[in-house]
Design a protein around this motif. Structure first.
Motif, PDB file in Angstrom:
ATOM      1  N   GLY A   1       0.714  -1.100   0.081  1.00 35.82           N
ATOM      2  CA  GLY A   1      -0.154  -0.085   0.043  1.00 35.82           C
ATOM      3  C   GLY A   1       0.898   1.415  -0.046  1.00 35.82           C
ATOM      4  O   GLY A   1       1.821   1.572   0.343  1.00 35.82           O
ATOM      5  N   TYR A   2      -0.070   2.300  -0.403  1.00 31.92           N
ATOM      6  CA  TYR A   2       0.568   3.805  -0.501  1.00 31.92           C
ATOM      7  C   TYR A   2       0.066   4.708   0.643  1.00 31.92           C
ATOM      8  O   TYR A   2      -0.800   4.275   1.438  1.00 31.92           O
TER       9      TYR A   2
ATOM     10  N   ASN B   1       4.702   2.177  -6.514  1.00 28.40           N
ATOM     11  CA  ASN B   1       3.362   1.951  -7.055  1.00 28.40           C
ATOM     12  C   ASN B   1       3.424   1.378  -8.447  1.00 28.40           C
ATOM     13  O   ASN B   1       2.474   0.251  -8.675  1.00 28.40           O
TER      14      ASN B   1
ATOM     15  N   MET C   1       2.125  -2.619  -9.337  1.00 27.29           N
ATOM     16  CA  MET C   1       1.312  -2.843 -10.252  1.00 27.29           C
ATOM     17  C   MET C   1       1.800  -3.706 -11.437  1.00 27.29           C
ATOM     18  O   MET C   1       1.069  -4.381 -11.961  1.00 27.29           O
TER      19      MET C   1
ATOM     20  N   THR D   1      -5.554  -6.150  -6.417  1.00 25.49           N
ATOM     21  CA  THR D   1      -5.017  -5.834  -5.117  1.00 25.49           C
ATOM     22  C   THR D   1      -3.997  -4.661  -5.312  1.00 25.49           C
ATOM     23  O   THR D   1      -3.620  -4.312  -4.213  1.00 25.49           O
ATOM     24  N   THR D   2      -3.958  -4.271  -6.474  1.00 26.65           N
ATOM     25  CA  THR D   2      -2.987  -2.821  -6.578  1.00 26.65           C
ATOM     26  C   THR D   2      -3.509  -1.912  -7.534  1.00 26.65           C
ATOM     27  O   THR D   2      -4.171  -2.287  -8.348  1.00 26.65           O
ATOM     28  N   PRO D   3      -3.086  -0.599  -7.380  1.00 22.86           N
ATOM     29  CA  PRO D   3      -2.520   0.014  -5.963  1.00 22.86           C
ATOM     30  C   PRO D   3      -3.593  -0.230  -4.856  1.00 22.86           C
ATOM     31  O   PRO D   3      -4.628  -0.263  -5.065  1.00 22.86           O
ATOM     32  N   VAL D   4      -2.939   0.132  -3.716  1.00 24.99           N
ATOM     33  CA  VAL D   4      -3.934   0.022  -2.363  1.00 24.99           C
ATOM     34  C   VAL D   4      -3.585   1.082  -1.399  1.00 24.99           C
ATOM     35  O   VAL D   4      -2.468   0.985  -1.191  1.00 24.99           O
TER      36      VAL D   4
ATOM     37  N   GLU E   1      -5.036   7.653  -5.425  1.00 20.52           N
ATOM     38  CA  GLU E   1      -6.360   7.313  -4.690  1.00 20.52           C
ATOM     39  C   GLU E   1      -7.472   7.123  -5.734  1.00 20.52           C
ATOM     40  O   GLU E   1      -8.231   6.353  -5.915  1.00 20.52           O
TER      41      GLU E   1
ATOM     42  N   GLU F   1      -6.960   3.942  -7.919  1.00 17.62           N
ATOM     43  CA  GLU F   1      -7.589   2.617  -7.130  1.00 17.62           C
ATOM     44  C   GLU F   1      -8.932   2.568  -7.068  1.00 17.62           C
ATOM     45  O   GLU F   1      -9.609   1.541  -7.396  1.00 17.62           O
TER      46      GLU F   1
ATOM     47  N   GLY G   1      -8.015   0.308 -10.504  1.00 22.14           N
ATOM     48  CA  GLY G   1      -6.675  -0.103 -10.258  1.00 22.14           C
ATOM     49  C   GLY G   1      -6.169  -0.680 -11.619  1.00 22.14           C
ATOM     50  O   GLY G   1      -6.365  -0.811 -12.594  1.00 22.14           O
ATOM     51  N   THR G   2      -5.070  -1.702 -11.117  1.00 23.38           N
ATOM     52  CA  THR G   2      -4.489  -2.454 -12.288  1.00 23.38           C
ATOM     53  C   THR G   2      -5.548  -3.233 -12.848  1.00 23.38           C
ATOM     54  O   THR G   2      -5.651  -3.437 -14.081  1.00 23.38           O
TER      55      THR G   2
END
Length: 579
Positions: free
Chosen positions: A150-151, A205, A209, A221-224, A320, A323, A327-328
């Motif tokens: 996570g970020y 990030n 990804m 599940t990415t980015p989160v 954000e 996400e 996201g990916t």
């Protein structure tokens, strides 16, 4: 035995000396006879209290361990080095940063291969941990899942958004006298509001990804956001899924195929990811023994893949927003027509099946203004460009913003420096004028050694108001957050290996043409030949310590800057060339 009947490599022969002494160790840890026969899973924790990037990982470990136990496995925490670009870069001009990547897979190899564990869940955070975990998974080729942890939440100062990227950039404004130290301190004190990696599409990030695009992280599940419900859910699912992977016997080299790397490069171009993804993906391919040329893929696909995302520092959207838009997974869905959907993923099936699965919102792409469709991109041209020319016969990399502020051609006169501090000092004394090409050399993987960061020079130019009128050419690397001005990085062959960059003198004419993918030194060949005769042998560098070992073993950056006994490409020959 596994549920499918395949023997576990971790189940040593009963009665043997290795079995007996391990039993003594593990019984003393409270491990039961029953647990000793279960799939044994490493929870790789690249954690450190030196940086906020890693400060939450120790809390994730028990959650993953609990999920592994519930799924029928036996978890073991394994710790490795945990480099942070903004902390570990203080020593030796940042030369420890890239070499730290290659410490981590060796840490993992010693612990996991030495103990003959059956699988791994790796907790990835700052820039070097995700590629290092992929490298280890590829090298060991045991069932593995990378969890992007996570970020960080960014902050606000005096009513305006502020994050670590803006602090990095603002430091150049202070040096140029365009911002007060008090204001910079205020920004720094409010830029980070919690744990996790830099809140932008920098290297961390980007590589999180990339893990999902390669099929090595669970889809979606990415980015989160670090410590968010989505992050915790992803960690728990990884803990459960890894036991299933061991049972099924799905290994990283079955996932990370040439087609998977092509998919990953396509995603990197579509999101305008960090240029550092080029060398990191090449390093992973090397460890996976996959015959792919990642720089060549970037060059080949550059004009075929439209830009679907414009996330800071490349555009107006926040991480954000990406996400929330899916996201990916959303990027993969929009790129479906350009991807090989039959590649396998750690979810268990193909990428096609993973994208067809349900999502929390019911829609794979929740916001097509953030992740645009192929027929409505932010831009048709690439923002990650591999260039060649007489100054970079082995290639170099240019990163451009989504919307270029100036010409994609720059012609100027060289001003040469052998370190970033020399360049910063000259800038501070007002010796850098518009129309200059700053040549900062001796920063490559061998010359550094360790590929020093040139980002401070770029941000200082921006802070001084020279970002559009002064170019930078260097054999060093850039932070994944650098996306301003005309910057040609990772020039190969590097100066320390006799590349043309070593022959440049003050006043030489340099022409950078991004559209033509060229970077040229306009000096007659006979003049360069005379200079090469006068060129002395570079200093050998340190003769002890990690950087000394790295210098002796590292391959050129175009080959991934990996460590090999042969260390090919020790000169301007074809071994160090980008295609």
């Amino acid at each position: 035995m596994t549920q499918a009947g395949r023997p576990l490599r971790s189940n040593l022969q009963e009665g043997s000396s290795r079995w007996a002494v391990r039993r003594a160790q593990w019984r003393a840890l409270g491990i039961s006879d029953e647990d000793m026969t279960k799939p044994k899973i490493a929870v790789v924790n690249s954690s450190s209290k030196l940086a906020i990037c890693f400060s939450h990982l120790d809390g994730i470990v028990p959650v993953v361990e609990e999920a592994i136990r519930a799924a029928g496995g036996l978890p073991f925490e394994v710790r490795t080095a945990a480099p942070s670009d903004f902390i570990t870069s203080a020593g030796r001009d940042g030369r420890y940063i890239l070499p730290s990547r290659d410490l981590i897979p060796n840490d993992i190899e010693v612990a996991v291969e030495g103990a003959q564990l059956d699988g791994m869940v790796t907790l990835a955070s700052c820039d070097k941990t995700a590629p290092a975990h992929l490298m280890a998974a590829a090298r060991l080729d045991i069932p593995s899942i990378v969890v992007g942890c996570g970020y960080q939440p960014s902050g606000e100062y005096r009513g305006e958004h502020v994050d670590i990227e803006e602090v990095f950039l603002a430091a150049g404004s202070v040096a140029a006298g365009r911002m007060s130290l008090e204001h910079l301190c205020g920004m720094a004190d409010n830029a980070i509001r919690g744990p996790g990696v830099c809140a932008g599409l920098g290297t961390a990030n980007t590589m999180h990804m990339a893990c999902e695009a390669l099929g090595m992280s669970l889809t979606g599940t990415t980015p989160v956001l670090a410590n968010s419900p989505a992050m915790w859910d992803g960690a728990r699912r990884a803990g459960a899924r890894i036991v299933e992977l061991v049972t099924a016997g799905l290994r990283p080299r079955q996932v990370m195929t040439p087609a998977a790397f092509r998919n990953a490069v396509t995603v990197m171009l579509a999101i305008s990811g960090s240029v550092n993804s080029i060398k990191h993906l090449q390093a992973v391919a090397h460890e996976a023994a996959v015959d792919v040329d990642v720089p060549g893929l970037f060059a080949e696909l550059a004009d075929r893949v439209p830009l679907l995302c414009a996330v800071r520092p490349n555009g107006p959207h926040f991480i954000e927003d990406l996400e929330a838009a899916g996201g990916t997974r959303a990027v993969l869905a929009q790129l479906a027509d350009l991807l090989d959907l039959d590649v396998r993923t750690v979810d268990g099936g193909t990428l096609r099946e993973a994208l067809a699965g349900s999502t929390p919102t019911g829609s794979t792409v929740a916001d097509e203004e953030v992740v645009r469709p192929l027929d409505r991109p932010f831009a048709a041209g690439p923002s990650i460009v591999v260039v060649h020319g007489s100054l970079a016969p082995g290639g170099a990399v240019v990163k451009r913003p989504v919307i270029d502020r100036g010409s994609r051609r720059f012609e100027g006169t060289a001003l040469c420096f052998s370190s970033r501090d020399e360049a910063l000092e000259a800038l501070g004394r007002g010796k850098v004028r518009p129309g200059t090409v700053l040549v900062v050399r001796g920063l490559g993987v061998v010359g550094g050694p360790g590929m020093a960061l040139g980002s401070a020079v770029v941000f200082a130019l921006e802070g001084a108001g020279l970002g559009d009128t002064v170019a930078v050419v260097t054999d060093g690397q850039m932070s994944g957050l650098v996306n301003v001005g005309t910057v040609v990085g990772e020039v190969t062959p590097e100066a320390a290996l006799g590349g043309p960059l070593a022959l440049v003198e003050d006043g030489d004419r340099i022409v950078i043409d991004v559209d033509r993918r060229t970077v040229d030194l306009e000096v007659p060949d006979d003049v360069l030949a005379a200079r090469r005769q006068r060129l002395g042998t570079p200093e050998p560098g340190p003769d002890h310590g990690w950087l000394s070992a790295y210098r002796r073993l590292v391959t050129p950056v175009a080959a991934g800057a990996v460590l090999t006994a042969a260390a090919p490409g020790r000169g301007p020959g074809p071994e160090g060339r980008r295609p």
